[in-house]
Design an enzyme around this catalytic site. Sequence first.
Site, PDB file in Angstrom:
ATOM      1  CE  LYS A 288      -3.754   2.050   2.493  1.00 55.66           C
ATOM      2  NZ  LYS A 288      -4.708   1.881   3.783  1.00 55.66           N
TER       3      LYS A 288
ATOM      4  CB  SER B 234      -7.845   3.809   3.090  1.00 51.39           C
ATOM      5  OG  SER B 234      -7.212   3.045   3.781  1.00 51.39           O
TER       6      SER B 234
ATOM      7  CB  SER C 203      -8.407   0.982   5.898  1.00 50.57           C
ATOM      8  OG  SER C 203      -9.043   2.166   5.696  1.00 50.57           O
TER       9      SER C 203
HETATM   10  N1  GLN Z   1     -12.860   4.354   6.462  1.00 48.06           N
HETATM   11  C1  GLN Z   1     -12.139   4.829   7.677  1.00 48.06           C
HETATM   12  C2  GLN Z   1     -11.953   6.122   7.761  1.00 48.06           C
HETATM   13  O1  GLN Z   1     -12.036   7.082   6.711  1.00 48.06           O
HETATM   14  C3  GLN Z   1     -11.327   4.027   8.171  1.00 48.06           C
HETATM   15  C4  GLN Z   1      -9.728   4.157   7.257  1.00 48.06           C
HETATM   16  C5  GLN Z   1      -8.788   3.434   7.773  1.00 48.06           C
HETATM   17  O2  GLN Z   1      -8.870   2.382   8.409  1.00 48.06           O
HETATM   18  N2  GLN Z   1      -7.645   3.897   7.417  1.00 48.06           N
HETATM   19  O3  GLN Z   1     -11.156   6.903   8.501  1.00 48.06           O
END
Ligand code: GLN
Length: 486
Positions: free
Chosen positions: A78, A153, A177
Amino acid sequence: MELHYLTIAQARELLDRRELSAVELTQAMLARIEASEPRLHAYLTVTADQALAQAAAADKLIAAGQAGSLTGIPAGIKDVICTQGVRTTCASRILENFVPPFDATLVARLKAAGMVMLGKHNMDEFAMGSSTENSAFGPTHNPWDLKAIPGGSSGGSAASVAAGSAFFAVGTDTGGSIRQPASHCGVVGLKPTYGRVSRLGLVAFASSLDQAGPFARSVADLAEVLQVIAGHDPADSTSSPTPVPDYRAALGRGVKGLRLGLPREFFAAGLDPEVEAAVRGAITALEGLGAELVEVSLPHSDYGLAVYYIIAPAECSSNLARFDGVKYGLSLRAERGSLMDMYLDTRSQGFGPEVIRRVMLGTYALSAGYYDAYYGKAGQVRTLIRRDFERAFAQCDAIVSPVAPTPAFDLGQKVDDPVQMYLSDIFTLSCNLAGLPGMSLPCGFSQKGRPIGLQILGPHFAEETLLAIGHAYQGVSDHHAQRPAL
Ligand code: GLN
């Protein structure tokens, strides 16, 4: 034979028997990337030359009988995880040309174990989002249905593993994410216990919640990767000295006699009926394998989202203060402008709208006079949420639930409604608030053919239990063996 869909164990065997070279395998993967990327956009950077050089080095090690567990296995990382000499953008304009001078500890460990790095995976900007639509470089598409989001994400990582353009991937999970995109793309994803994997070299979003973890197409493959990246890092004071067990050995433990907790609050109104049916089907299968089901309660679940959206933005506003046009990446220096102009221009043009929203929310929550009312209070409720889990784990060995309330939605469907987007993580973020390990694995498909995931949560450092449950389930189900028609 489709080389790109081998398991790690199958590839290992072919490589070790010298029936396939790491260079050939890497070439096949680069061809797969070339064929699938125009539709998927799972990668932000493909490091073909470097990958082929790493593969050639892997072949030498194999020939010398010195192969490690991942020697010659091609994977993606990532783009929020620092890679020496390879640009690490966090899917943001502000870091578009940032090239880290060092490898994150987990990347160094993977390289030492022989990984061939194919490139860097697309994501929501700075890992803020649930659909990968917040990438400054355009979204990733779901390989099962190109009209659907891959989740986020770590959407590029999940989509790539599902599409066979990486054997495995490493993403990060701050509120879901890893698990939510794994669920939407029909692959396995694990968020380890907070502190299990070093955070050195992860570009920080919310430091008390961030944790890196693997994606793979099977639980057995996932265990191989976790074995390499888990463990104490003297350079990360939040990483745990708890010894790393033999995760491969845990795979065969089975579920007989294990008590699985079903949290009442996670099977409530708002849960899509197709998701509920698939998840309950998986739970019934686990019961058939000898697990015992118990109902548990997590009474403070309703506050999880509110607590998360104070703590995560507060920590983000503080962490992202370093991107000021001076130290990293984009720098917009007006000819005769002031220092303040440079900060304002760089940050307002370098960050996308969701990142700006989070920074503003967090800065407000932390501002003088509000700290106790927001960040302080959220910290107290976080303790209550952690205690809910402690009570629940007195009655069960692991908790089983849905990962996301619905299957993957359409691209564009929620981009204008941040609260709807935030609700995607309603079942995943309390795990981060409590620092627990959580896994997502495929347990079915919607009528439209979009994957559905089962979430398994465990007590701190109970990754072995999650792997044992997941592996047992994959022994009696074949959802994880389905491949998209891409
Ligand atoms: N969707 C969540 C956010 O926008 C979690 C994102 C993540 O786990 N990095 O913060």
